[in-house]
Design a protein around this motif. Structure first.
Motif, PDB file in Angstrom:
ATOM      1  N   THR A  79       0.856  -1.181   0.000  1.00  0.00           N
ATOM      2  CA  THR A  79       0.000   0.000   0.000  1.00  0.00           C
ATOM      3  C   THR A  79       0.894   1.232   0.000  1.00  0.00           C
ATOM      4  O   THR A  79       1.266   1.754   1.060  1.00  0.00           O
ATOM      5  CB  THR A  79      -0.923   0.015   1.239  1.00  0.00           C
ATOM      6  N   PRO A  80       1.291   1.730  -1.173  1.00  0.00           N
ATOM      7  CA  PRO A  80       2.234   2.847  -1.246  1.00  0.00           C
ATOM      8  C   PRO A  80       1.816   4.071  -0.442  1.00  0.00           C
ATOM      9  O   PRO A  80       2.671   4.796   0.077  1.00  0.00           O
ATOM     10  CB  PRO A  80       2.280   3.152  -2.748  1.00  0.00           C
ATOM     11  N   ALA A  81       0.509   4.326  -0.326  1.00  0.00           N
ATOM     12  CA  ALA A  81       0.050   5.524   0.378  1.00  0.00           C
ATOM     13  C   ALA A  81       0.478   5.530   1.840  1.00  0.00           C
ATOM     14  O   ALA A  81       0.589   6.596   2.466  1.00  0.00           O
ATOM     15  CB  ALA A  81      -1.473   5.632   0.287  1.00  0.00           C
ATOM     16  N   LYS A  82       0.766   4.357   2.401  1.00  0.00           N
ATOM     17  CA  LYS A  82       1.167   4.280   3.799  1.00  0.00           C
ATOM     18  C   LYS A  82       2.537   4.900   4.042  1.00  0.00           C
ATOM     19  O   LYS A  82       2.861   5.258   5.174  1.00  0.00           O
ATOM     20  CB  LYS A  82       1.173   2.823   4.270  1.00  0.00           C
ATOM     21  N   LEU A  83       3.348   5.000   2.996  1.00  0.00           N
ATOM     22  CA  LEU A  83       4.678   5.570   3.186  1.00  0.00           C
ATOM     23  C   LEU A  83       4.595   7.069   3.474  1.00  0.00           C
ATOM     24  O   LEU A  83       5.387   7.610   4.251  1.00  0.00           O
ATOM     25  CB  LEU A  83       5.554   5.303   1.961  1.00  0.00           C
TER      26      LEU A  83
END
Length: 212
Positions: free
Chosen positions: A33-37
């Protein structure tokens, strides 16, 4: 350097990515889930993918000078399976295929390094881990074995008790029975140590224990 980071959305991984960017490296992160970065930077590329997908792992490793793995297993007693062991095996295969040799990762003093001398942690920590976090110990053992039995140029930092306190700038590193070491260490200092191993040659193909 061009560095690929796995586990970038975790507590330590996020700090590793930030440290690398602050140091001027180019970073590629593979995240489910890239948005978590929650980081944006011109030198950061985040791609969506899973460790269980060998093609996605290999694509993220291609062109890298080094790989840093901040992956760590779940400490839930209900956890089952070995997804991180299998994912680490995929990372090793991808690195070998892409001829990327430098690997920096994490483990626990429950696992011994050949340079250690007899130490109470060798007796106590494995017993505690098997009782309290059996699946996590299985995962850490599998992850470490996948790397140390490969031909990779690895450094695996063994940590005991990561905390969310501010960075201290004080880092102890070495081998049990030889060097003074504690247990607690801030995640920020762990991230600093991992990033420093890109250029530090003291612990090549070794597993130093680190603490504050």
């Amino acid at each position: 350097m061009r560095v690929t980071v796995f586990g970038a959305t975790g507590g330590i991984g996020h700090l590793v990515v930030q440290q690398l960017l602050d140091d001027g490296h180019q970073v590629t992160a593979l995240a489910r889930t890239p948005a978590k970065l929650a980081l944006t930077h011109p030198n950061l590329a985040v791609t969506a993918g899973q460790l269980s997908d060998p093609a996605a792992v290999r694509t993220s490793v291609a062109g890298a000078d080094a790989v840093i793995s901040a992956l760590g297993p779940s400490l839930k007693r209900s956890a089952t399976g070995t997804p991180l062991t299998e994912g680490t095996q995929n990372i090793v295969k991808a690195m070998e295929a892409e001829q990327v040799t430098r690997f920096i990762g994490l483990a626990t003093p429950s696992l011994a390094d050949e340079k250690d001398k007899p130490h109470w942690k060798h007796r106590v920590l494995p017993v505690m881990a098997r009782l309290m976090f059996p699946n996590a110990l299985t995962e850490l053992t599998g992850m470490t074995t996948a790397v140390t039995r490969s031909g990779l140029d690895y450094t695996i930092a063994r940590i005991t008790n990561p905390t969310d306190k501010p960075a201290t700038g004080r880092i102890r590193s070495g081998f049990l029975g030889h060097d003074a070491s504690g247990s607690a260490m801030t995640r920020a200092d762990i991230a600093t140590f991992l990033a420093s191993q890109l250029t530090d040659t003291r612990y090549r193909r070794a597993m130093p224990a680190i603490s504050n």
